[in-house]
Scaffold this active site. Structure first.
Site, PDB file in Angstrom:
ATOM      1  N   GLY A  38       0.789  -1.240   0.000  1.00 43.02           N
ATOM      2  CA  GLY A  38       0.000   0.000   0.000  1.00 43.02           C
ATOM      3  C   GLY A  38       0.814   1.279   0.000  1.00 43.02           C
ATOM      4  N   SER A  39       2.092   1.217  -0.428  1.00 40.75           N
ATOM      5  CA  SER A  39       2.872   2.458  -0.436  1.00 40.75           C
ATOM      6  C   SER A  39       2.361   3.431  -1.504  1.00 40.75           C
ATOM      7  CB  SER A  39       4.363   2.171  -0.633  1.00 40.75           C
ATOM      8  OG  SER A  39       4.626   1.709  -1.936  1.00 40.75           O
ATOM      9  N   ASN A  40       1.838   2.914  -2.617  1.00 40.44           N
ATOM     10  CA  ASN A  40       1.267   3.822  -3.627  1.00 40.44           C
ATOM     11  C   ASN A  40      -0.003   4.488  -3.107  1.00 40.44           C
ATOM     12  OD1 ASN A  40       2.701   3.912  -6.368  1.00 40.44           O
ATOM     13  ND2 ASN A  40       2.842   1.764  -5.790  1.00 40.44           N
ATOM     14  N   MET A 116      -3.349  -7.501  -7.082  1.00 33.83           N
ATOM     15  CA  MET A 116      -2.725  -8.669  -7.704  1.00 33.83           C
ATOM     16  C   MET A 116      -3.744  -9.676  -8.241  1.00 33.83           C
ATOM     17  SD  MET A 116       0.325  -7.726  -7.465  1.00 33.83           S
ATOM     18  CE  MET A 116       1.379  -9.120  -7.833  1.00 33.83           C
ATOM     19  N   ARG A 117      -4.919  -9.219  -8.638  1.00 36.29           N
ATOM     20  CA  ARG A 117      -5.917 -10.099  -9.244  1.00 36.29           C
ATOM     21  C   ARG A 117      -6.175  -9.645 -10.678  1.00 36.29           C
ATOM     22  NH1 ARG A 117      -5.750 -14.316  -6.823  1.00 36.29           N
ATOM     23  NH2 ARG A 117      -7.663 -14.940  -7.860  1.00 36.29           N
ATOM     24  N   ASN A 133      -4.199   1.600 -13.496  1.00 33.91           N
ATOM     25  CA  ASN A 133      -3.265   0.666 -12.851  1.00 33.91           C
ATOM     26  C   ASN A 133      -1.848   1.219 -12.947  1.00 33.91           C
ATOM     27  OD1 ASN A 133      -2.374  -1.832 -11.660  1.00 33.91           O
ATOM     28  ND2 ASN A 133      -1.665  -2.476 -13.691  1.00 33.91           N
ATOM     29  N   HIS A 135       2.255  -0.153 -13.013  1.00 31.41           N
ATOM     30  CA  HIS A 135       3.064  -1.359 -13.196  1.00 31.41           C
ATOM     31  C   HIS A 135       4.542  -0.959 -13.189  1.00 31.41           C
ATOM     32  CE1 HIS A 135       4.013  -5.414 -14.423  1.00 31.41           C
ATOM     33  NE2 HIS A 135       4.816  -4.920 -15.345  1.00 31.41           N
TER      34      HIS A 135
HETATM   35  C1  GRF Z   1       4.020  -1.614  -7.250  1.00 28.82           C
HETATM   36  O1  GRF Z   1       5.328  -1.877  -7.657  1.00 28.82           O
HETATM   37  C2  GRF Z   1       3.093  -1.573  -8.423  1.00 28.82           C
HETATM   38  O2  GRF Z   1       3.694  -1.111  -9.586  1.00 28.82           O
HETATM   39  C3  GRF Z   1       2.705  -3.031  -8.606  1.00 28.82           C
HETATM   40  O3  GRF Z   1       2.614  -3.525  -7.291  1.00 28.82           O
HETATM   41  C4  GRF Z   1       3.463  -2.758  -6.426  1.00 28.82           C
HETATM   42  C5  GRF Z   1       2.612  -2.275  -5.295  1.00 28.82           C
HETATM   43  O4  GRF Z   1       3.343  -1.616  -4.314  1.00 28.82           O
HETATM   44  N1  GRF Z   1       1.485  -3.143  -9.370  1.00 28.82           N
HETATM   45  P1  GRF Z   1       2.607  -0.961  -3.080  1.00 28.82           P
HETATM   46  O5  GRF Z   1       1.667  -2.021  -2.499  1.00 28.82           O
HETATM   47  O6  GRF Z   1       1.850   0.238  -3.553  1.00 28.82           O
HETATM   48  O7  GRF Z   1       3.695  -0.620  -2.097  1.00 28.82           O
END
Ligand code: GRF
Length: 228
Positions: A38-40, A116-117, A133, A135
């Protein structure tokens, strides 16, 4: 500090390089889909708190009990909903529950941040043009799992990350924003992934603003055309 590219292009390259904080769009009601860390999500919250991104996160949906994103959401006082995919008969059933939850929380944009689904057409259609999304590669290179590992194995000199609209095939769909980082000699999967993630946190809020601006502009154009 202001727009994404102002601190130079020495450590990253960004496309498109725009002053994203000046973009216009209605305040967004976001739903975040996350499976783990969940860092994003937190980077998006921080951009909202700094008033750089005009948005509110109405709900975080996670499919994994105990995922770190729950703690992070609690810290920001954001409601969370656990939809454990193991308890659903099919991908469609999970996506139906996701759509129902997003509707309950009055969400208008869906932000997949480490979700991740694989998604189904049902979710894509329900949020057409408003499902994004991120990536950790310069798509279309290295879709799927372990993108940083794939980049190292391919011996590319530039890696990076991409925010894109979501289509059915994994990690596909029109690109909104990309940032590039160098691959350094001695890089491990972890060190490269960490360098990429710094850029993810910069571009995701910016790309959401850009997509929202483009969406609002399209809507306005369609309204004008219907009035002619
Ligand atoms: C990120 O690297 C994103 O690009 C990928 O999954 C990772 C999620 O990181 N889809 P976080 O959970 O937001 O830390």
């Amino acid at each position: 500090m202001g727009s994404v590219p102002t601190d130079g292009l020495t450590d990253h390259l960004l496309s498109p390089a725009i002053d994203w904080q000046t973009l216009t769009y209605p305040v967004l009601k976001l739903g975040v889909l996350a499976s783990g860390n969940g860092s994003n999500f937190e980077a998006i919250m921080a951009a909202i708190e700094r008033s750089e991104l005009k948005a509110k996160v109405n709900v975080v949906i996670c499919n994994n009990p105990g995922a770190k994103v729950f703690e992070r959401a609690e810290k920001w006082s954001i409601p969370t909903v656990l939809l454990n995919h193991r308890e659903f008969q099919s991908r469609e059933a999970l996506d139906q529950a996701i759509v129902d939850t997003l509707t309950t929380y009055d969400v208008d944009w869906v932000i997949m941040a480490g979700w991740m689904r694989r998604v189904t057409q049902h979710l894509i259609d329900a949020f057409s043009g408003r499902l994004l999304n991120i990536h950790p590669s310069l798509l279309p290179s290295f879709p799927g799992l372990h993108a940083a590992r794939q980049a190292l194995e391919a011996r590319v000199k530039l890696a990076g990350c991409t925010v894109h609209h979501v289509e059915l095939a994994v990690d596909s769909g029109p690109m909104i924003m990309q940032a590039a980082v160098p691959v350094l000699s001695g890089d491990t999967e972890e060190s490269l992934q960490a360098r990429i993630q710094i850029q993810e946190h910069r571009i995701y809020p910016a790309a959401i603003a850009l997509a929202a601006h483009q969406h609002a502009t399209e809507k306005k154009r369609a309204t004008w055309q219907s009035m002619r």
